[in-house]
Design a protein around this motif. Structure first.
Motif, PDB file in Angstrom:
ATOM      1  N   GLU A   9       0.866  -1.174   0.000  1.00  0.00           N
ATOM      2  CA  GLU A   9       0.000   0.000   0.000  1.00  0.00           C
ATOM      3  C   GLU A   9       0.906   1.228   0.000  1.00  0.00           C
ATOM      4  OE1 GLU A   9      -3.102   0.478  -0.251  1.00  0.00           O
ATOM      5  OE2 GLU A   9      -4.053  -1.475   0.112  1.00  0.00           O
ATOM      6  N   PRO A  10       1.078   1.905  -1.135  1.00  0.00           N
ATOM      7  CA  PRO A  10       2.104   2.946  -1.233  1.00  0.00           C
ATOM      8  C   PRO A  10       1.898   4.116  -0.287  1.00  0.00           C
ATOM      9  CG  PRO A  10       0.684   2.933  -3.178  1.00  0.00           C
ATOM     10  CD  PRO A  10       0.359   1.707  -2.394  1.00  0.00           C
ATOM     11  N   VAL A  11       0.647   4.569  -0.103  1.00  0.00           N
ATOM     12  CA  VAL A  11       0.408   5.730   0.751  1.00  0.00           C
ATOM     13  C   VAL A  11       0.731   5.392   2.201  1.00  0.00           C
ATOM     14  CG1 VAL A  11      -1.275   7.475   1.439  1.00  0.00           C
ATOM     15  CG2 VAL A  11      -1.411   6.440  -0.836  1.00  0.00           C
ATOM     16  N   GLN A  50     -14.093   2.002   0.458  1.00  0.00           N
ATOM     17  CA  GLN A  50     -12.810   2.505  -0.005  1.00  0.00           C
ATOM     18  C   GLN A  50     -12.203   3.360   1.105  1.00  0.00           C
ATOM     19  OE1 GLN A  50     -11.235   1.787  -2.879  1.00  0.00           O
ATOM     20  NE2 GLN A  50     -12.936   0.419  -3.467  1.00  0.00           N
ATOM     21  N   TRP A  51     -10.953   3.075   1.479  1.00  0.00           N
ATOM     22  CA  TRP A  51     -10.386   3.774   2.626  1.00  0.00           C
ATOM     23  C   TRP A  51     -10.264   5.271   2.393  1.00  0.00           C
ATOM     24  CZ3 TRP A  51      -6.016   6.727   2.393  1.00  0.00           C
ATOM     25  CH2 TRP A  51      -5.106   6.511   1.360  1.00  0.00           C
ATOM     26  N   ARG A  52     -10.171   5.683   1.128  1.00  0.00           N
ATOM     27  CA  ARG A  52     -10.028   7.111   0.845  1.00  0.00           C
ATOM     28  C   ARG A  52     -11.299   7.899   1.159  1.00  0.00           C
ATOM     29  NH1 ARG A  52      -6.458   4.718  -2.640  1.00  0.00           N
ATOM     30  NH2 ARG A  52      -4.499   5.878  -3.016  1.00  0.00           N
ATOM     31  N   LEU A 101      -4.635   9.831   7.780  1.00  0.00           N
ATOM     32  CA  LEU A 101      -5.520  10.514   6.837  1.00  0.00           C
ATOM     33  C   LEU A 101      -5.081  11.962   6.621  1.00  0.00           C
ATOM     34  CD1 LEU A 101      -9.011   9.096   7.890  1.00  0.00           C
ATOM     35  CD2 LEU A 101      -7.603   8.456   5.919  1.00  0.00           C
ATOM     36  N   SER A 102      -4.577  12.610   7.654  1.00  0.00           N
ATOM     37  CA  SER A 102      -4.069  13.977   7.493  1.00  0.00           C
ATOM     38  C   SER A 102      -2.872  13.983   6.542  1.00  0.00           C
ATOM     39  CB  SER A 102      -3.668  14.563   8.845  1.00  0.00           C
ATOM     40  OG  SER A 102      -4.784  14.644   9.716  1.00  0.00           O
ATOM     41  N   ALA A 107      -0.632  14.908   1.115  1.00  0.00           N
ATOM     42  CA  ALA A 107       0.013  14.324  -0.063  1.00  0.00           C
ATOM     43  C   ALA A 107      -0.916  14.281  -1.272  1.00  0.00           C
ATOM     44  CB  ALA A 107       0.496  12.908   0.258  1.00  0.00           C
ATOM     45  N   ARG A 108      -2.135  14.809  -1.120  1.00  0.00           N
ATOM     46  CA  ARG A 108      -3.131  14.867  -2.180  1.00  0.00           C
ATOM     47  C   ARG A 108      -3.514  13.485  -2.688  1.00  0.00           C
ATOM     48  NH1 ARG A 108      -1.381  20.210  -5.771  1.00  0.00           N
ATOM     49  NH2 ARG A 108      -1.431  21.685  -4.012  1.00  0.00           N
TER      50      ARG A 108
END
Length: 368
Positions: A9-11, A50-52, A101-102, A107-108
């Motif tokens: 998971e890159p983010v 979706q986690w986003r 999440l912040s 990181a957009r």
């Protein structure tokens, strides 16, 4: 961190790297954050989210945390059903999720409205007066939207001298006696004790031998990435003065250590002398196990933890007249206020404080 398909998971990976190396957080802290984020992602997968965009449903995530087991299986929620995780544990998970999440917003990687779901705009009026500042001006701050009420945390109590002596007398080796004294007479944390290297000891009165500017017997607490996962909390090195008892305990332990050939090539100060793997660095958890065994053998009325010895060290300094900045320096704190929770005045010191106040006997004559 990887997903169910073993894809990174890159983010999340970027955030944990930033946390560990960019912000210089301890490995244990980064691991705790990773475990919390893993719970959040598991909940998203199990509930089809979706986690986003799942921040709008954090209330449901809290319910899931209360009643979902570690393997992800759920139990029915309702009156009389025991929570799987405590409110304290859930709040710590939420802290990690808000941080992640912040970071993702900055990181957009997720839309900006996510911040509105995890924070609300608050002001300083609901803070204690001591925190508001002397001018009492109204200031605005971000306040977490989701958190559970926790009862006031019980302050860690000090280990008394009598309890420390009782533990010391139950030690069966010079190494164990040294561990107790490093905690109670030098005020070290458990991680700092397990992370000491032999090169950190400067025991000779002539400091020119070590090319060190610190005079007298002392040791250096240095933050390193140790194979036994012992981590000093502060990123800054600290020189800790040692008294005669600790120096003598080190000398006796080094003699005991020399009898174990497997320890010869290990640079760590404290090593396994009596159980496998012999000569390996002592684990921080072994110090907890030692104290648990010592408390049983000493038949103490309560269990004493290694950290309570640090509290006892700081309180003894205060009882002997040490100033707050001196206690701060010996504990290795960056701010004097950080030393306050470690100070537990003895009953004798409280009595002496009252008796030092002059009594206005002349004004009270005839009224008592």
């Amino acid at each position: 961190m990887v997903d169910d398909g073993y894809e990174i998971e890159p983010v999340v990976d970027k955030y944990l790297r930033e946390l560990r190396f960019g912000r210089d957080r301890a490995e244990s802290t980064t691991k705790a954050y990773a475990e919390s984020i893993a719970l959040f992602l598991r909940w998203c997968v199990q509930t089809g989210r979706q986690w986003r965009s799942a921040a709008r449903d954090l209330g449901l995530f809290i319910v899931w945390l209360k009643y979902a087991r570690g393997d992800g299986s759920r139990v029915l929620a309702g009156p009389g059903v025991e929570q799987v995780r405590s409110d304290s544990r859930i709040n710590k998970v939420l802290v990690a999720i808000r941080g992640f999440l912040s970071f993702a917003v900055a990181a957009r990687e997720v839309p900006g409205w996510v911040l509105e779901q995890i924070y609300e705009l608050g002001d300083t009026r609901d803070l204690p007066l001591a925190v508001q500042g002397e001018d009492l001006r109204l200031r605005y701050r971000l306040r977490a939207r989701h958190s559970l009420h926790q009862p006031q945390k019980t302050m860690v109590d000090r280990a008394t001298d009598e309890e420390v002596v009782a533990l010391f007398r139950q030690c069966r080796s010079a190494r164990d006696r040294l561990v107790v004294l490093l905690l109670a007479r030098a005020g070290l944390r458990r991680g700092a004790v397990a992370g000491l290297r032999r090169c950190d000891l400067h025991l000779l009165p002539d400091n020119s031998v070590h090319l060190c500017q610190v005079k007298g017997a002392h040791l250096h607490v240095v933050r390193r990435n140790n194979p036994n996962r012992a981590v000093a909390k502060s990123r800054y090195s600290q020189a800790v003065p040692l008294d005669f008892l600790v120096v003598r305990a080190i000398e006796l332990y080094l003699l005991e250590r020399e009898e174990q050939p497997a320890a010869a090539d290990c640079d760590f100060l404290l090593v396994n002398l009596f159980r496998e793997p012999l000569g390996a660095p002592m684990l921080p958890g072994a110090i907890n196990e030692l104290f648990a065994a010592l408390c049983v053998r000493a038949q103490l009325a309560r269990a004493i933890t290694p950290h309570q010895c640090r509290h006892g060290f700081a309180s003894n300094l205060a009882d002997s007249g040490a100033l707050l900045d001196e206690i701060q320096g010996l504990l290795g704190h960056a701010w004097a206020a950080s030393a306050q929770p470690y100070l537990h005045p003895s009953p004798d010191r409280l009595r002496n404080a009252v008796e030092r106040v002059p009594s206005p006997r002349g004004l009270l004559e005839g009224t008592l």
